[in-house]
Structure formats: structure tokens, C-alpha cells
Motif scaffolding. Sequence first.
Motif, PDB file in Angstrom:
ATOM      1  N   ASN A  69       0.917  -1.096  -0.102  1.00  9.66           N
ATOM      2  CA  ASN A  69       0.097   0.050  -0.015  1.00  9.66           C
ATOM      3  C   ASN A  69       0.865   1.341  -0.023  1.00  9.66           C
ATOM      4  O   ASN A  69       1.494   1.529   0.942  1.00  9.66           O
ATOM      5  CB  ASN A  69      -0.741  -0.142   1.095  1.00  9.66           C
ATOM      6  CG  ASN A  69      -1.754   1.106   1.219  1.00  9.66           C
ATOM      7  OD1 ASN A  69      -1.936   1.928   0.374  1.00  9.66           O
ATOM      8  ND2 ASN A  69      -2.532   1.428   2.413  1.00  9.66           N
ATOM      9  N   THR A  70       0.999   2.028  -1.113  1.00  7.84           N
ATOM     10  CA  THR A  70       1.750   2.998  -1.272  1.00  7.84           C
ATOM     11  C   THR A  70       1.510   4.205  -0.619  1.00  7.84           C
ATOM     12  O   THR A  70       1.939   5.315  -0.856  1.00  7.84           O
ATOM     13  CB  THR A  70       2.334   3.117  -2.816  1.00  7.84           C
ATOM     14  OG1 THR A  70       1.284   3.499  -3.572  1.00  7.84           O
ATOM     15  CG2 THR A  70       3.128   1.993  -3.048  1.00  7.84           C
ATOM     16  N   THR A  71      -0.047   4.377  -0.479  1.00  5.98           N
ATOM     17  CA  THR A  71      -0.659   5.571  -0.021  1.00  5.98           C
ATOM     18  C   THR A  71       0.121   6.168   1.309  1.00  5.98           C
ATOM     19  O   THR A  71       0.648   7.553   1.262  1.00  5.98           O
ATOM     20  CB  THR A  71      -1.988   5.399   0.314  1.00  5.98           C
ATOM     21  OG1 THR A  71      -2.589   5.145  -0.881  1.00  5.98           O
ATOM     22  CG2 THR A  71      -2.687   6.869   0.741  1.00  5.98           C
ATOM     23  N   LEU A  76       3.075   5.883   2.214  1.00  5.84           N
ATOM     24  CA  LEU A  76       4.653   6.280   1.787  1.00  5.84           C
ATOM     25  C   LEU A  76       4.509   7.402   1.190  1.00  5.84           C
ATOM     26  O   LEU A  76       5.321   8.456   1.431  1.00  5.84           O
ATOM     27  CB  LEU A  76       5.159   5.139   0.661  1.00  5.84           C
ATOM     28  CG  LEU A  76       6.528   5.420   0.267  1.00  5.84           C
ATOM     29  CD1 LEU A  76       7.493   5.501   1.181  1.00  5.84           C
ATOM     30  CD2 LEU A  76       6.793   4.285  -0.770  1.00  5.84           C
TER      31      LEU A  76
END
Length: 140
Positions: free
Chosen positions: A18-20, A22
Motif C-alpha cells: 500500500n503506497t498511500t 509512503l
Amino acid sequence: MHIRAGAEPDPDPLVDINTTPLVDVLLVLLVMLIVTIPVQLNAVSLEMPGRQAPRPAVEPAIVQLEVDAAGRFVWNGEPLADRGALEAKLRAAAAEANQPEIHLRPHPRARYEPVAAALTSAQRLGLQKIGLVGTEQYAQ
């Protein structure tokens, strides 16, 4: 967690990150960096004459100071060796009782650094009459 009813086999687990969060952390760090970096100001303050400037009683001598494309200085057609030679000429001009007008004409391909160096040297040495000429070449 998603629970599926029925006898169907479970699908493969998701392995994507989940890159949100980051991206959120990186944006916060970017904003903090922008806020904490001091503003860099490289300016030469020049006092410009008003519209009602009085005419001088004696016409001053005019010195043509050119900055060529390579950043070298030319004083009335005489090439100068370096900035030290320019400052020596400016110091002599500033010591005169009737200071000459310095007409600074930069070449269109000249870098900003030597032009700014000439302006700051003239201001620091006490020359009162310096101007940029030939700026119509930059209108295109």
C-alpha cells in the motif's frame, strides 16, 4: 478481511504494498524541506534616478565597459586581464573628482556572473553613474 461464503477456494493473498502512506510521508517531508530551506537572494540594489533628475553642469566622460560572450571585460576597447584589473580601473574612475559614466554593455551570450560582478564592484567602489546600455537586443 474479506470472508467469502461457499465452497470456493480462497484466492491468492495480495502481495502489493500500500503506497498511500509512503506518498503521504514523502509529501510531508517535502513540505518540511521547502519550509526549512532559507530563501536565497542574490540581488544588487541599484538606486534609479527619477523622472525629474537634474542635468549635470558638466557633461561627464563616458567609459564603455563591455562584457564579451566569454565573460571577459573590455574597458574602452582595451581588454582587461581579469576582475582585479577591472576593479583597478573602477577604483581610479571613482577617485576622480568628476566621475565618468560607466556604460555597461553585456554581450547577449554573456553569463550573468561577470555582469553582476561588474555592477557590484562599481557599487562597492563608490561609482555613482553606471548604467546598462544595449538592452534593446534582449527584446526579441
